[in-house]
Structure formats: structure tokens, C-alpha cells
Enzyme design. Structure first.
Site, short mmCIF file in Angstrom:
data_model
loop_
_atom_site.label_atom_id
_atom_site.label_comp_id
_atom_site.label_asym_id
_atom_site.label_seq_id
_atom_site.Cartn_x
_atom_site.Cartn_y
_atom_site.Cartn_z
N ASP A 1 90.14 -5.59 58.27
CA ASP A 1 91.55 -5.45 57.87
C ASP A 1 92.46 -6.24 58.81
O ASP A 1 93.43 -6.86 58.37
CB ASP A 1 91.97 -3.97 57.89
N ASP B 1 85.34 -1.94 59.35
CA ASP B 1 86.46 -1.46 58.55
C ASP B 1 87.78 -1.94 59.18
O ASP B 1 88.66 -2.49 58.52
CB ASP B 1 86.40 0.08 58.51
N TYR C 1 80.21 6.56 58.87
CA TYR C 1 80.70 7.14 57.62
C TYR C 1 79.62 7.89 56.84
O TYR C 1 79.92 8.59 55.89
CB TYR C 1 81.32 6.06 56.73
N ASP D 1 86.37 -3.78 70.93
CA ASP D 1 87.78 -3.71 71.33
C ASP D 1 88.28 -5.07 71.81
O ASP D 1 89.40 -5.47 71.53
CB ASP D 1 88.01 -2.62 72.40
N LYS E 1 79.90 -1.66 70.72
CA LYS E 1 80.38 -1.11 71.99
C LYS E 1 79.15 -0.75 72.83
O LYS E 1 78.90 0.43 73.12
CB LYS E 1 81.27 0.11 71.74
#
Ligand code: NAD
Length: 370
Positions: free
Chosen positions: A255, A251, A143, A227, A194
Site C-alpha cells: 500500500d 499488506d 492472517y 521497518d 524482521k
């Protein structure tokens, strides 16, 4: 009574002032019954600051935030300010606080209360007793990395670029927050990246491992591809204690974990900065939910997320574990006793307003003190 704990309250917009009012009542209760006093100041942020001062956060309020031990924020935003240009929107006030306080670690607990286990979309046997803490790196990564932007190529195609970038110090400082927290909880950290496809992920994995091996040998550390973690969070979420991950994956994963609990009005959060010379971190506490303009001013808001954010503040900024646990226990007890605001209402339970819920929590606190 000495009040050396400086707290800035920024109620904000929509339901912010309503839920924050219930924290104020608990603060008054603590001062009267537990002789725990706070030096409380209040300020404007978001739309309320725009209406009064023309900006979502004044320099004075920013300076106040830098001078206190902790900031407690309600929520910002609402339809009234939706048409403003991006740079003047209420959310910019919150972003400025996060940026200038250098809050790099975002703590999001996902806790399933027994009384609300049915609110989750997952089966009760999967989520009952769930208590995990996700730590998301908040100021680096995708970001904020450069180069970024959209450019037009010579052949007329457009190209969008964002850069995922982390330095060792950025990884190490958030890893330390995770290990420190794990020591106060189940002593287990799982780090997500990852590393199978991203060089920055390899670096993340190596640096987290290095900090564990050098400074936190007593804490158990595992690594997981982000993942896979997304899958594991819905398959068997209770395997996790503390999770640490970067800004982008955090992020999404935070959530996802939040929704395991099923109720937005119940979710607290904290954002922490670097420790100063005395070991004190800048800190901002806020509920995860927004300003809920659809229910603002109607006494319908659930104040528990904000009260639980206040409990986090007691624990992490003021080392008041006993009082933090009392506030958390009082929230659990009112749920067990059947009190529900509209957002978490279930058949056969007692529907209460924001104020009634706050009052029920204070009655429970009184019982806990004996
Ligand atoms: P929201 O979280 O405000 O509301 C989503 C839904 O959940 C609404 O139906 C609302 O009534 C309900 N809800 C939220 N908190 C509740 C509570 N404590 N008790 C009972 N019900 C609750 O999200 P939104 O509707 O997407 O956004 C509304 C405004 O809030 C927007 O302006 C948005 O930008 C802002 N927002 C601010 C923050 C923040 O201040 N950190 C976070 C998210 C959204």
C-alpha cells in the site's frame, strides 16, 4: 482462429462492469487486429451474485474459475450489501476465489508514469521513472496462523492472539515467484522481514537465501528489515526492483509503494498460485481499487488499472509479452497525449469519460500496430 486461452471475466459491482467493458473492447480489438483470440466467459461475483443467487459466489462460478487459464475481476462491494453478516458479504466471494485457487503470491507493481509524476506526494526527482514490483505472500503468516482468537483469562483480563507462522515450502514457493519475475525485469530481489526480532523472520531470510543460492545464482539478492524498507520506500524507492515479503509486512509495504504513484485508478495487480504439471499457474488479475460506489454508473471511472491488469494477464498467464507491452504503451501514450479521467485530472489536460479513455487506448493500439 483457435481460441485456446480460457478467460473468465467477473465484473462484480459498482464501477466493475464499466471498467471491465473497456477490457472487453480491447479483447475484441486484439481478436480482430492481432488474431489473438480468447475463449471468454463471464460470471457474477460479490453483490451482483448475492442479488441473483443469494451468495457472493456460486459453486458453478467457482468451478468455472478453476477451469480457466486466468480470471479477470473488476471489484466487489457497495453500501447496498454493507449490513449483511460478515460471512455473506460480497468480499467473501473474492476471498473464496483466492482461497480455493490457492493464490499465494500477490503481485503489485508500483509504476510512476512520467505524465502523472506530479500526482505523487513525493518530489518528482524521487519518483520519476519508478518501476518496482512487490510480491506479497498471500495465504500464510499472521492472517491465517493458529492459535488465534480472543480469550478471557482467569483474572478477568482479555487476551488477543494471532500467530505469525511460515513453513519452508511456503517461503520457498513465493521466493521462486520473486526470482522468476526478477529475471524478466531488473534481475534484483530484496527480501523484507524482521529477522532481528522474529524467529520466523530468520527462517524467512535463510530460506530465501537458500533458493537464491541453489536455483537463481544469476539474480542479485539483498535482505532488509521491513521497518527499514518502509523508510527506504519513501527515501529512495528507485533502489528496488522486485521486493518479496510476507503477508503482514506485504499488506503495508504494497500500500505504501502504491501510494508513491499517487493514483488508485492506475494500479493493477495479479495473484498467482502454484504451477501445475504443465507449468501453468492459476491466476487472478484485478485492479487494486474497489467498486467506487460514489462514482458508479456515471462514466467517471478510470479504466486504466483494469486494462493494466489485463496486460499483466497477457504477460504472466499467456506469455504474450508483445501484446502486454503494446497495451501498456497505449496506456502511457494516452496519458502523454493529455487524456485524463476525473480522478487524475490536471489543469490544461483533456477530461474524458471511462468510455472515451477506453476509445483513446484503442486508437493508440491501432497506431502502435501501424
Ligand atoms: P474504492 O477503491 O472503491 O474508492 C476509493 C476512492 O477512490 C473513491 O473516491 C473512488 O471514487 C475512487 N476510485 C477508486 N477507483 C477509481 C477508479 N478506477 N477511477 C476513479 N476513481 C476511483 O475504496 P472504498 O471507497 O474504500 O470502497 C468502496 C467499496 O469497494 C467497498 O464496498 C469496499 O469493501 C470495496 N472494495 C473492494 C475491493 C475489491 O473488490 N478488491 C477493494 C477495495 C474496496
Amino acid at each position: 482462429m483457435a481460441a485456446n486461452r480460457k478467460l473468465l471475466m467477473l465484473p462484480g459491482d459498482g464501477i466493475g462492469p464499466e471498467v471491465m467493458g473497456e477490457v472487453r473492447n480491447v479483447i475484441d480489438w486484439l481478436a480482430a487486429k492481432r488474431t489473438v483470440a480468447f475463449d471468454v466467459s463471464e460470471g457474477l461475483v460479490g453483490g451482483s451474485a448475492i442479488d441473483k443467487h443469494g451468495v457472493p459466489l456460486t459453486d458453478n462460478t467457482m468451478a468455472d474459475a478453476m477451469g480457466v487459464d486466468a480470471v479477470l475481476l473488476g471489484a466487489v462491494g457497495g453500501p447496498k450489501w454493507d449490513s449483511l453478516p460478515f460471512a455473506q458479504k460480497p468480499e467473501r466471494g473474492l476471498l473464496r476465489l483466492r482461497k480455493e485457487m490457492e493464490l499465494f503470491a500477490n503481485l503489485r507493481p508500483a509504476l510512476v508514469f512520467d505524465a502523472l509524476v506530479e500526482a505523487s506526494t513525493l518530489k518528482p526527482e524521487i519518483v520519476k521513472g519508478l518501476d518496482i514490483m512487490i510480491i506479497r505472500e498471500l495465504t500464510g503468516g499472521m492472517y491465517f496462523g493458529t492459535p488465534r482468537g480472543v480469550e478471557t483469562l482467569p483474572n478477568g483480563e482479555r487476551k488477543g492472539v494471532n500467530t505469525h507462522v511460515y513453513t519452508t515450502s511456503e517461503i520457498q514457493r513465493v521466493a521462486r515467484v520473486a526470482f522468476d519475475l526478477a529475471r524478466k525485469r531488473g534481475n534484483k530481489v530484496c527480501s523484507a522481514e524482521k529477522a532481528n526480532v522474529m524467529e520466523a523472520g530468520v527462517l524467512w531470510r535463510e530460506e530465501v537465501q537458500k533458493i537464491r543460492d541453489q536455483e537463481y545464482k544469476d539474480v542479485e539478492l539483498s535482505h532488509m528489515y521491513a521497518d527499514n524498507m518502509a523508510m527506504q520506500l519513501v527515501r529512495n524507492p528507485r533502489q528496488f526492483d522486485v521486493i518479496v515479503t510476507d503477508n503482514l509486512f506485504g499488506d503495508m509495504l504494497s500500500d505504501e509503494a502504491a501510494m508513491l504513484t499517487g493514483s488508485l485508478g492506475m494500479l493493477p495487480s495479479a495473484s498467482l498460485g502454484a504451477p501445475d504439471k504443465q507449468g501453468h499457474r492459476k491466476a487472478l488479475y484485478e485492479p487494486v481499487h474497489g467498486s467506487a460506489p460514489d462514482i458508479a454508473g456515471k462514466g467517471l471511472a478510470n479504466p486504466l488499472a483494469t486494462l493494466l491488469s489485463f496486460a499483466m494477464m497477457l504477460r504472466y498467464s499467456f506469455d504474450q509479452d508483445a501484446e502486454a507491452s503494446m497495451v501498456e504503451k497505449a496506456c502511457t501514450n494516452v496519458l502523454d497525449a493529455g487524456y485524463r479521467t476525473a480522478d487524475i485530472m490536471q489543469p490544461g489536460k483533456k477530461k474524458v469519460s471511462t468510455q472515451e479513455m477506453g476509445e483513446a487506448v484503442r486508437k493508440e493500439l491501432a497506431k502502435l500496430v501501424g
